[in-house]
Write an enzyme that holds these catalytic residues in place. Structure first.
Site, PDB file in Angstrom:
ATOM      1  N   MET A 278       0.868  -1.199  -0.134  1.00 50.47           N
ATOM      2  CA  MET A 278      -0.061   0.095  -0.007  1.00 50.47           C
ATOM      3  C   MET A 278       0.870   1.352   0.100  1.00 50.47           C
ATOM      4  O   MET A 278       1.573   1.584   0.905  1.00 50.47           O
ATOM      5  CB  MET A 278      -1.197  -0.151   1.325  1.00 50.47           C
ATOM      6  CG  MET A 278      -2.086  -0.853   1.097  1.00 50.47           C
ATOM      7  SD  MET A 278      -3.292  -0.891   2.421  1.00 50.47           S
ATOM      8  CE  MET A 278      -2.124  -1.909   3.629  1.00 50.47           C
TER       9      MET A 278
ATOM     10  N   CYS B 290      -2.183  -1.383 -10.654  1.00 51.95           N
ATOM     11  CA  CYS B 290      -2.234   0.472  -9.980  1.00 51.95           C
ATOM     12  C   CYS B 290      -3.310   1.154 -11.007  1.00 51.95           C
ATOM     13  O   CYS B 290      -2.873   1.177 -12.238  1.00 51.95           O
ATOM     14  CB  CYS B 290      -1.036   0.822  -9.737  1.00 51.95           C
ATOM     15  SG  CYS B 290      -1.036   2.602  -9.411  1.00 51.95           S
TER      16      CYS B 290
ATOM     17  N   ASN C 100      -7.664 -11.246  -2.937  1.00 50.45           N
ATOM     18  CA  ASN C 100      -7.511  -9.889  -2.210  1.00 50.45           C
ATOM     19  C   ASN C 100      -8.682  -9.130  -2.331  1.00 50.45           C
ATOM     20  O   ASN C 100      -9.266  -9.268  -3.605  1.00 50.45           O
ATOM     21  CB  ASN C 100      -6.298  -9.380  -2.783  1.00 50.45           C
ATOM     22  CG  ASN C 100      -6.176  -7.848  -2.346  1.00 50.45           C
ATOM     23  OD1 ASN C 100      -6.043  -6.941  -3.365  1.00 50.45           O
ATOM     24  ND2 ASN C 100      -6.128  -7.461  -1.056  1.00 50.45           N
ATOM     25  N   GLY C 101      -9.231  -8.598  -1.308  1.00 48.35           N
ATOM     26  CA  GLY C 101     -10.193  -7.339  -1.634  1.00 48.35           C
ATOM     27  C   GLY C 101     -11.147  -7.570  -0.568  1.00 48.35           C
ATOM     28  O   GLY C 101     -11.951  -8.652  -0.421  1.00 48.35           O
TER      29      GLY C 101
ATOM     30  N   ARG D  89      -6.134  -2.863   3.605  1.00 48.00           N
ATOM     31  CA  ARG D  89      -6.942  -1.564   4.452  1.00 48.00           C
ATOM     32  C   ARG D  89      -7.372  -2.070   6.017  1.00 48.00           C
ATOM     33  O   ARG D  89      -7.090  -1.361   6.908  1.00 48.00           O
ATOM     34  CB  ARG D  89      -8.090  -0.932   3.868  1.00 48.00           C
ATOM     35  CG  ARG D  89      -7.745  -0.336   2.392  1.00 48.00           C
ATOM     36  CD  ARG D  89      -8.905   0.096   1.635  1.00 48.00           C
ATOM     37  NE  ARG D  89      -9.249  -0.993   1.053  1.00 48.00           N
ATOM     38  CZ  ARG D  89     -10.714  -0.970   0.503  1.00 48.00           C
ATOM     39  NH1 ARG D  89     -11.340   0.067   0.178  1.00 48.00           N
ATOM     40  NH2 ARG D  89     -11.167  -2.095   0.182  1.00 48.00           N
TER      41      ARG D  89
HETATM   42  C1  LIG Z   1      -3.666   3.592   0.405  1.00 45.33           C
HETATM   43  C2  LIG Z   1      -3.593   2.543  -0.505  1.00 45.33           C
HETATM   44  C3  LIG Z   1      -2.449   2.048  -1.223  1.00 45.33           C
HETATM   45  C4  LIG Z   1      -2.271   1.198  -2.244  1.00 45.33           C
HETATM   46  N1  LIG Z   1      -0.935   0.752  -2.834  1.00 45.33           N
HETATM   47  C5  LIG Z   1      -0.841  -0.016  -3.663  1.00 45.33           C
HETATM   48  C6  LIG Z   1       0.330  -0.335  -4.031  1.00 45.33           C
HETATM   49  O1  LIG Z   1       1.399   0.260  -3.860  1.00 45.33           O
HETATM   50  N2  LIG Z   1       0.537  -1.600  -4.970  1.00 45.33           N
HETATM   51  C7  LIG Z   1      -0.622  -2.410  -4.930  1.00 45.33           C
HETATM   52  O2  LIG Z   1      -0.299  -3.653  -5.712  1.00 45.33           O
HETATM   53  N3  LIG Z   1      -1.924  -2.116  -4.446  1.00 45.33           N
HETATM   54  C8  LIG Z   1      -1.942  -1.051  -3.701  1.00 45.33           C
HETATM   55  N4  LIG Z   1      -3.040  -0.909  -3.026  1.00 45.33           N
HETATM   56  C9  LIG Z   1      -4.247  -1.860  -3.303  1.00 45.33           C
HETATM   57  C10 LIG Z   1      -4.122  -2.693  -2.204  1.00 45.33           C
HETATM   58  O3  LIG Z   1      -2.946  -3.583  -2.164  1.00 45.33           O
HETATM   59  C11 LIG Z   1      -5.316  -3.930  -2.139  1.00 45.33           C
HETATM   60  O4  LIG Z   1      -5.347  -4.733  -3.547  1.00 45.33           O
HETATM   61  C12 LIG Z   1      -6.580  -3.144  -2.042  1.00 45.33           C
HETATM   62  O5  LIG Z   1      -6.689  -2.241  -1.088  1.00 45.33           O
HETATM   63  C13 LIG Z   1      -7.758  -4.204  -1.898  1.00 45.33           C
HETATM   64  O6  LIG Z   1      -7.548  -4.836  -0.748  1.00 45.33           O
HETATM   65  P1  LIG Z   1      -8.268  -4.471   0.897  1.00 45.33           P
HETATM   66  O7  LIG Z   1      -9.562  -4.531   0.763  1.00 45.33           O
HETATM   67  O8  LIG Z   1      -7.969  -5.773   1.740  1.00 45.33           O
HETATM   68  O9  LIG Z   1      -7.562  -3.048   1.223  1.00 45.33           O
HETATM   69  C14 LIG Z   1      -3.226   0.230  -2.357  1.00 45.33           C
HETATM   70  C15 LIG Z   1      -4.563   0.347  -1.496  1.00 45.33           C
HETATM   71  C16 LIG Z   1      -4.677   1.534  -0.596  1.00 45.33           C
HETATM   72  C17 LIG Z   1      -5.983   1.656  -0.082  1.00 45.33           C
END
Ligand SMILES: Cc1cc2nc3c(=O)[nH]c(=O)nc-3n(C[C@H](O)[C@H](O)[C@H](O)COP(=O)(O)O)c2cc1C
Length: 341
Positions: A34, A123, A226-227, A251
């Site tokens: 993240m 991304c 993931n998600g 998150r």
């Molecule tokens: C603030 C933020 C930054 C993120 N940065 C990246 C990143 O650098 N690389 C990436 O592959 N995904 C990034 N993501 C996506 C997360 O890795 C993840 O796929 C997404 O938040 C869904 O998962 P979750 O519901 O568990 O948060 C980011 C998400 C958030 C909220």
């Protein structure tokens, strides 16, 4: 939100361990990359609680790495702590050029001895996707994904190379299976599928049906889902119901870095440890703050911590007022007062 009663879940049938190349990821719970959040300070906190089988850095620009490298023996800021941090540790890279990604992947694998090199193919941010034709832009081109992964795998061997993708670039093009197969065909060691399309960003919900479908088309490569995994129970369900080999949490782990430890217990069929008390959570936030200030100094550190602090309080009484106050904080004294107040 606070659970004080230990709970147990039936963790379902015993699973094969998650293997990413030679690495056994145990438990099969991955801390998501993240940007702006999953830095060394955060990863140290996650490691202290335990339960994350594989922590991951923020995404790092491979071109940026080479530019900084040309100036001397320094690493990009997003690789803070990577030299000394315990292993396993995955580093995520982004770019669209196989040679550049391979050159940086080789450095990470052979000089910094990271455990996994992960390639960002999800991304949706304009600067990465549209301007640099990287990240989720590449989902439209499985052949190009294959060429990238092949080149990085060859450069990093025996260190495993993985990719993090989305369901597809847009609702009209759901092609996670094609991209995952390209990753597998090119020697990738695992694929993580975030169950949203790139044009969804973080809106809507992750489609776990689509994630699970990818598994049917893979021959040997593990699938990480993931998600929207927000609880220990959801992590167990993801593994037992959707048949993924691993679960990545983003998150929810920012708001509750102890979630990994709870999910680990749930997977093992053990009682789930209670959340830390509110006072312990305050101390944790202050501890996190100290680590950030040590690295970035009081001014930048305080500003950086605004967004972390908001996450910590999510779902708790008074969270909105806390957010309003902390969003404006600019000195360490103010920060500490608001957290302790
Ligand atoms: C603030 C933020 C930054 C993120 N940065 C990246 C990143 O650098 N690389 C990436 O592959 N995904 C990034 N993501 C996506 C997360 O890795 C993840 O796929 C997404 O938040 C869904 O998962 P979750 O519901 O568990 O948060 C980011 C998400 C958030 C909220």
């Amino acid at each position: 939100m606070l659970s004080t009663q230990p709970e147990t879940f039936d963790a379902g049938a015993s699973r094969e361990p998650l293997r990413i190349g030679p690495l056994v990821v145990d438990p099969p719970l991955l801390q998501a990359p993240m940007a702006g959040f999953s830095n060394h300070a955060y990863r140290q906190i996650v490691r202290r609680f335990g339960g994350a089988g594989l922590p991951t850095t923020e995404m790092v620009s491979a071109r940026g790495f080479l530019e900084i490298d040309a100036l001397g023996d320094t690493l990009p800021e997003r690789l803070w702590g990577v030299r000394e941090e315990p292993r396993p540790l995955a580093v995520q890279l982004w770019d669209n050029d196989p040679a550049i990604l391979a050159a940086v992947g080789a450095r990470l694998a052979h000089e910094l001895n990271v455990s996994v090199v992960d390639i960002n193919l999800g991304c949706p941010v304009k600067a990465v996707c549209q301007r640099a034709q990287s990240g989720s832009y590449l989902l439209r081109y499985p052949d190009r994904v294959g060429a990238i992964v092949e080149s990085v795998v060859a450069a990093c061997r025996p260190v495993p190379v993985t990719a993090k993708i989305r369901r597809g670039p847009g609702r009209q093009t759901i092609n996670a299976t094609d991209v995952a197969q390209a990753v597998e065909g090119a020697g990738g060691a695992a694929v993580t599928v975030h169950g949203r399309t790139a044009d969804q960003g973080l809106r809507g919900t992750a489609d776990w049906d689509q994630i699970a479908r990818v598994k049917l088309h893979l021959k040997r490569m593990p699938l990480i889902g993931n998600g929207d995994v927000q609880t220990a129970r959801a992590a167990v369900e993801a593994l037992s119901r959707w048949g993924v080999d691993g679960v990545m949490i983003g998150r929810a782990g920012l708001a509750r870095p102890w979630l990994f430890c709870q999910a680990r217990a749930a997977l093992a069929g053990e009682p789930i440890p209670a959340d830390p008390t509110l006072d312990q959570q305050r101390q944790l936030l202050l501890n996190h703050y100290r680590r950030i200030v040590e690295r970035f100094g009081p001014e930048k550190g305080t500003i950086l911590m605004r967004r972390f602090a908001c996450r910590y309080r999510q779902g708790q009484p008074g969270a909105r007022l806390f957010r309003t106050k902390v969003a404006r904080v600019s000195t360490p004294e103010e920060f500490i007062e608001i957290v302790e107040g």
